[in-house]
Scaffold this motif. Structure first.
Motif, PDB file in Angstrom:
ATOM      1  N   LEU A  74       0.831  -1.199   0.000  1.00  0.00           N
ATOM      2  CA  LEU A  74       0.000   0.000   0.000  1.00  0.00           C
ATOM      3  C   LEU A  74       0.872   1.258   0.000  1.00  0.00           C
ATOM      4  N   ALA A  75       2.020   1.165   0.672  1.00  0.00           N
ATOM      5  CA  ALA A  75       2.929   2.305   0.719  1.00  0.00           C
ATOM      6  C   ALA A  75       3.485   2.616  -0.657  1.00  0.00           C
ATOM      7  N   GLU A  76       3.531   1.596  -1.498  1.00  0.00           N
ATOM      8  CA  GLU A  76       4.029   1.801  -2.853  1.00  0.00           C
ATOM      9  C   GLU A  76       2.982   2.450  -3.735  1.00  0.00           C
ATOM     10  N   GLY A  77       1.831   2.657  -3.187  1.00  0.00           N
ATOM     11  CA  GLY A  77       0.789   3.336  -3.937  1.00  0.00           C
ATOM     12  C   GLY A  77      -0.191   2.403  -4.611  1.00  0.00           C
ATOM     13  N   THR A 119      -7.054   5.641  10.414  1.00  0.00           N
ATOM     14  CA  THR A 119      -7.077   5.767   8.954  1.00  0.00           C
ATOM     15  C   THR A 119      -5.841   5.174   8.292  1.00  0.00           C
ATOM     16  N   ARG A 120      -6.006   4.928   7.024  1.00  0.00           N
ATOM     17  CA  ARG A 120      -4.920   4.423   6.202  1.00  0.00           C
ATOM     18  C   ARG A 120      -3.761   5.411   6.192  1.00  0.00           C
ATOM     19  N   SER A 121      -4.091   6.676   6.079  1.00  0.00           N
ATOM     20  CA  SER A 121      -3.047   7.697   6.041  1.00  0.00           C
ATOM     21  C   SER A 121      -2.184   7.655   7.295  1.00  0.00           C
ATOM     22  N   GLU A 122      -2.826   7.638   8.442  1.00  0.00           N
ATOM     23  CA  GLU A 122      -2.080   7.595   9.693  1.00  0.00           C
ATOM     24  C   GLU A 122      -1.201   6.358   9.766  1.00  0.00           C
ATOM     25  N   LEU A 157       0.091   4.574   7.367  1.00  0.00           N
ATOM     26  CA  LEU A 157       1.241   4.640   6.467  1.00  0.00           C
ATOM     27  C   LEU A 157       2.294   5.615   6.981  1.00  0.00           C
ATOM     28  N   VAL A 158       1.849   6.753   7.491  1.00  0.00           N
ATOM     29  CA  VAL A 158       2.799   7.742   8.015  1.00  0.00           C
ATOM     30  C   VAL A 158       3.549   7.166   9.202  1.00  0.00           C
ATOM     31  N   ALA A 209       5.973   4.568   8.041  1.00  0.00           N
ATOM     32  CA  ALA A 209       7.118   5.185   7.363  1.00  0.00           C
ATOM     33  C   ALA A 209       8.074   5.791   8.366  1.00  0.00           C
ATOM     34  N   LYS A 210       7.517   6.475   9.338  1.00  0.00           N
ATOM     35  CA  LYS A 210       8.363   7.140  10.329  1.00  0.00           C
ATOM     36  C   LYS A 210       9.104   6.141  11.200  1.00  0.00           C
ATOM     37  N   ILE A 242       8.462   0.399   6.623  1.00  0.00           N
ATOM     38  CA  ILE A 242       8.244   0.212   5.186  1.00  0.00           C
ATOM     39  C   ILE A 242       9.318   0.952   4.395  1.00  0.00           C
TER      40      ILE A 242
END
Lengths: 210, 210
Positions: free
Chosen positions: A161-164, A196-199, A201-202, A205-206, A210
DNA sequence: TCGATACCTGTCCAAATGGACAGGTATTTT
DNA sequence: AAAATACCTGTCCATTTGGACAGGTATCGA
């Protein structure tokens, strides 16, 4: 560097005891001379202007003007003078504040006796020197990677999902249905404590997941 | 520490040239002895088992087994042996990878001649020593990375979305319409070179933009 | 004054996402 | 054998998103 023959040092510390100790240590060396002693940052700046030392031994917490501010001014005004911090504190904030302001080394007072002269020489040669207890502070920050104990599958989902990729594309790649993918996502949200998905992934990533 | 009289050192590096240099430098010292030389991490581990040195000079990139892995194993197996990194690389990743795995110092090869012996002595006394170019990596971690020249507004949008707010919530917070928000998002995608919100957020997070 | 840039807004509609169910299997631990 | 995990699947439906338009204003520099 004003002198070829010896290293000129100014001590800036508000504790009488420290002056005694440093005097003793540096009094025994041939190549290092204690040329000035100050009890606070302001005095320290004046001495530096007067003597142009190679090294300043700087305390952090002092009256009138603290070591953080003094180091900042010193580094601006005389970029060649190297500030070596001598402090009782070893908290992350103090260490980084001093380093950001131009300090090139940080020793806790407890480790001082271990060999200040060596440290001063190494510092003079352009090395940055830290006592080991301070070093722990340097290493710790970029390793906050908490373990959220995601399963392998959940990690895979997150990575794709992180890859888009969309849910469908990811599901296809993992050979599962979009239902299953959503099931994994919900588990991930739960484990990461996000909504959420956004949270997700962030956060991932942090934390270098990923 | 096996010896009182002299510091025992093992060099682990795959470059012949480095072996020559270190031999020369340490050959001139009384108190430091180069007791073993290896060309990769695996050999290095064997030598350490055999000689139990005080200090290991460790390269990062080597065939068979790299310095990162070797340091990790070494630190686990012999916590008292101090690993001092000698590397051509000074990138943030390499430096922190080594420090996390137990290295207590990091010198770039270019600064080696400046006085390896002093550094080894300081390391032996429990100090962490870094060449100044490596020190920059220690202080800098929160670098904003590449500049995608996002506008202030675009950054605001990203930050709020990263917090898990929906388009509507974000728009409300910024006092703009969702249309405008979508306009900003498209510009962000364009500038970051991505196609999806997920990619944008991950990229932004990894580059410390949010 | 023209063009570029940042910023703002709207509509319409397709696609993606996520919530709320309601099931299933295989493996491991207690 | 029961419980806990991880994993898998489906349906139905509301919400969210993003794409493709088609406009607008304000500012700044050439």
């Amino acid at each position: 560097m004003t002198s070829e023959s010896s290293i000129r040092v100014v001590l800036v510390d508000d504790h009488f005891q420290m002056h005694r100790i440093v005097q003793t240590i540096l009094g025994a060396t041939e190549d290092i001379k204690l040329v000035g002693q100050a009890a606070n940052g302001q005095e320290g700046l004046n001495l530096c202007e007067q003597y142009q030392p190679d090294i300043v031994l700087m305390d952090v917490v002092m009256p009138v003007m603290g070591g953080i501010q003094a180091t900042q001014v010193l580094h601006e005004r005389y970029p060649d003078i190297k500030v070596l911090v001598l402090s009782s504190f070893q908290d992350h904030e103090s260490v980084y504040a001093m380093l950001r302001n131009g300090a090139v080394g940080y020793l806790t007072k407890g480790t001082l006796a271990e060999d200040l002269a060596e440290t001063i020489r190494a510092t003079c040669q352009g090395k940055m020197v830290f006592s080991s207890d301070v070093g722990a502070q340097l290493v710790s920050p970029p390793q906050p990677s908490k373990d959220y104990h995601l399963t392998d599958r959940e990690l895979e989902v997150l990575v794709h999902l992180a890859e888009g990729l969309s849910n469908q594309q990811t599901a296809l790649k993992l050979s599962i249905s979009t239902s299953t993918l959503k099931y994994h996502m919900n588990n991930i949200y739960e484990k990461l404590g996000v909504q959420t998905r956004s949270e997700a992934l962030v956060l991932a990533a942090k934390n270098n997941m990923i």
